[in-house]
Scaffold this motif. Structure first.
Motif, PDB file in Angstrom:
ATOM      1  N   UNK A  81      13.875 -29.215  65.416  1.00 48.37           N
ATOM      2  CA  UNK A  81      14.459 -30.231  64.547  1.00 48.37           C
ATOM      3  C   UNK A  81      15.846 -29.812  64.070  1.00 48.37           C
ATOM      4  N   UNK A  82      16.668 -30.815  63.808  1.00 46.11           N
ATOM      5  CA  UNK A  82      18.003 -30.539  63.289  1.00 46.11           C
ATOM      6  C   UNK A  82      18.399 -31.652  62.333  1.00 46.11           C
ATOM      7  N   UNK A  83      19.223 -31.317  61.346  1.00 41.96           N
ATOM      8  CA  UNK A  83      19.687 -32.318  60.390  1.00 41.96           C
ATOM      9  C   UNK A  83      21.024 -32.929  60.805  1.00 41.96           C
ATOM     10  N   UNK A  84      21.538 -32.539  61.971  1.00 46.79           N
ATOM     11  CA  UNK A  84      22.742 -33.139  62.538  1.00 46.79           C
ATOM     12  C   UNK A  84      22.398 -33.738  63.895  1.00 46.79           C
ATOM     13  N   UNK A  85      23.309 -34.550  64.407  1.00 42.89           N
ATOM     14  CA  UNK A  85      23.150 -35.151  65.738  1.00 42.89           C
ATOM     15  C   UNK A  85      24.452 -34.964  66.501  1.00 42.89           C
ATOM     16  N   UNK A  86      24.763 -33.712  66.820  1.00 38.72           N
ATOM     17  CA  UNK A  86      26.009 -33.440  67.526  1.00 38.72           C
ATOM     18  C   UNK A  86      25.981 -34.130  68.892  1.00 38.72           C
ATOM     19  N   UNK A  87      27.064 -34.770  69.244  1.00 41.27           N
ATOM     20  CA  UNK A  87      27.095 -35.674  70.393  1.00 41.27           C
ATOM     21  C   UNK A  87      26.785 -34.987  71.707  1.00 41.27           C
ATOM     22  N   UNK A  88      27.043 -33.678  71.817  1.00 45.50           N
ATOM     23  CA  UNK A  88      26.797 -32.955  73.064  1.00 45.50           C
ATOM     24  C   UNK A  88      25.408 -32.325  73.101  1.00 45.50           C
ATOM     25  N   UNK A  89      24.637 -32.522  72.040  1.00 49.65           N
ATOM     26  CA  UNK A  89      23.340 -31.842  71.936  1.00 49.65           C
ATOM     27  C   UNK A  89      22.176 -32.818  71.862  1.00 49.65           C
ATOM     28  N   UNK A  90      22.173 -33.682  70.857  1.00 52.94           N
ATOM     29  CA  UNK A  90      21.066 -34.608  70.640  1.00 52.94           C
ATOM     30  C   UNK A  90      21.580 -36.042  70.566  1.00 52.94           C
ATOM     31  N   UNK A  91      20.930 -36.976  71.226  1.00 52.82           N
ATOM     32  CA  UNK A  91      21.347 -38.375  71.098  1.00 52.82           C
ATOM     33  C   UNK A  91      20.992 -38.928  69.726  1.00 52.82           C
ATOM     34  N   UNK A  92      21.812 -39.841  69.229  1.00 52.18           N
ATOM     35  CA  UNK A  92      21.515 -40.493  67.961  1.00 52.18           C
ATOM     36  C   UNK A  92      20.189 -41.243  68.094  1.00 52.18           C
ATOM     37  N   UNK A  93      19.355 -41.140  67.089  1.00 54.83           N
ATOM     38  CA  UNK A  93      18.078 -41.830  67.106  1.00 54.83           C
ATOM     39  C   UNK A  93      16.966 -41.085  67.826  1.00 54.83           C
ATOM     40  N   UNK A  94      17.252 -39.885  68.330  1.00 48.80           N
ATOM     41  CA  UNK A  94      16.222 -39.111  69.043  1.00 48.80           C
ATOM     42  C   UNK A  94      15.093 -38.741  68.090  1.00 48.80           C
ATOM     43  N   UNK A  95      13.840 -38.917  68.536  1.00 52.34           N
ATOM     44  CA  UNK A  95      12.699 -38.525  67.707  1.00 52.34           C
ATOM     45  C   UNK A  95      11.586 -37.871  68.533  1.00 52.34           C
ATOM     46  N   UNK A  96      11.917 -37.355  69.685  1.00 50.55           N
ATOM     47  CA  UNK A  96      10.909 -36.760  70.552  1.00 50.55           C
ATOM     48  C   UNK A  96      10.642 -35.301  70.255  1.00 50.55           C
ATOM     49  N   UNK A  97      10.414 -34.984  69.005  1.00 53.98           N
ATOM     50  CA  UNK A  97      10.232 -33.598  68.598  1.00 53.98           C
ATOM     51  C   UNK A  97       8.811 -33.105  68.881  1.00 53.98           C
ATOM     52  N   UNK A  98       8.677 -31.796  68.938  1.00 52.12           N
ATOM     53  CA  UNK A  98       7.361 -31.181  69.095  1.00 52.12           C
ATOM     54  C   UNK A  98       6.515 -31.431  67.846  1.00 52.12           C
ATOM     55  N   UNK A  99       5.217 -31.583  68.059  1.00 54.21           N
ATOM     56  CA  UNK A  99       4.302 -31.737  66.929  1.00 54.21           C
ATOM     57  C   UNK A  99       4.139 -30.388  66.222  1.00 54.21           C
TER      58      UNK A  99
END
Length: 337
Positions: free
Chosen positions: A33-51
């Motif tokens: 998980x991250x509290x930022x959405x850096x454009x080269x790392x995570x897409x905006x709106x991503x929620x496919x995190x590990x349980x």
């Protein structure tokens, strides 16, 4: 002695892969998980995190890292996602710092939470920090990270200085047409304050990485050499992939991480463990070992050591970012930085 016995390594022999590289560095993700959405790392709106129930527990992490230490791993870097989002991280850091054989415990962070945790992390045994900072312009940071985070990052840097961390490295992902015009200013900022700047080329990991504005750091390095009078530095700074240059008076250091324009695979000494217990042997390949089923299925330490040694045999000679840029579909946050 029978050949089959002679060929079996003892438990305390170091991890050496098929290409003669000694593996002594583990990058350990404690959350995706991250509290930022850096454009080269995570897409905006991503929620496919590990349980969370799939995350390795502190006990499981300590056990695995302890086995790695028995096999010659001396450096551990806590990564994410954003590692400071993992609850009670200083407690885990203290447990790892106490493990026999480990000589270096460091942390990669975006520093948005660092002001609250710097003292506790230093007291726990973390000594070195890598802090992500791609711009000194508030609007550019907001554009890149999806959040007005620069004030919090600068507060985190001040807290890190006050707590006594050294060295502090600033990681700047260089992006063509986005922040390339700020590289000189970032270098001057770091040299003046005693930070080590590390410039990083984007890697084609997931759609975000492949869509990032790649900038070849070769010409950038030549410009900085001229601008700041840099000379090559032979001293190794932290065991990572950067090639360092320094100012003539030795006050400033700038590292270049160039996985695309000038890869560093021949000296790769590291593997990565995800928060779910997946051991990745290379950022640019999908070779991996699933450790969580072994840990939760009653595997002995001898079983785990044998599995780790077998996994190291899968480590490829080099990544395939250039020849197969679409090969790695996972995002960086899923692997650990």
């Amino acid at each position: 002695m029978p050949p089959s016995v002679a060929a079996t390594p003892s438990h305390d022999q170091p991890l050496i892969d098929r290409f003669g590289r000694r593996i002594d560095y583990l990058r350990l993700s404690v959350t995706d998980r991250c509290d930022l959405r850096c454009s080269y790392c995570l897409p905006r709106g991503f929620d496919g995190y590990a349980e969370p129930e799939h995350w390795l527990t502190f006990d499981e992490i300590e056990r695995v890292v302890g086995l790695f230490a028995k096999l010659g791993v001396r450096r551990v870097r806590l990564t994410g996602g954003e590692p400071l989002l993992r609850r009670n991280l200083p407690l885990l850091a203290g447990r790892l710092a106490a493990l026999p054989g480990l000589t270096d415990l460091s942390l990669s962070t975006n520093a948005t939470q660092l002001a609250r945790h710097a003292d506790a992390l230093h007291a726990a045994g973390v000594r070195r920090l890598n802090i992500s900072l791609d711009s000194l312009k508030r609007d550019c940071v907001t554009q890149l990270s999806g959040r007005d985070s620069l004030p919090a990052v600068l507060d985190g840097l001040a807290a890190a200085d006050a707590a006594g961390f050294a060295p502090i490295k600033l990681n700047m992902v260089a992006l063509k047409g986005v922040n390339e015009d700020e590289i000189d200013a970032m270098a001057a900022f770091c040299i003046e304050r005693g930070y080590i700047l590390r410039l990083i080329e984007t890697m084609p990991m997931g759609d975000t990485g492949r869509n990032a504005q790649y900038l070849d750091l070769g010409p950038v390095r030549e410009q900085l050499v001229q601008r700041f009078g840099l000379v090559p530095q032979a001293q190794e700074l932290g065991g990572g992939p950067a090639r360092y240059w320094q100012t003539a008076d030795g006050r400033g250091q700038i590292g270049f991480i160039t996985p695309i324009s000038q890869h560093f695979c021949a000296s790769c000494n590291r593997v990565r463990l995800s928060v779910e217990g997946t051991l990745y042997l290379c950022l640019g390949n999908e070779d991996k070992l699933e450790l969580r089923p072994l840990l939760r299925g009653g595997a002995s330490d001898a079983d785990l050591i044998a599995a780790l040694r077998g996994a190291i045999e899968l480590k490829p000679e080099r990544h395939e970012f250039v020849t197969q840029p679409g090969k790695v579909v996972r995002f960086m946050s899923m692997t650990g930085g």
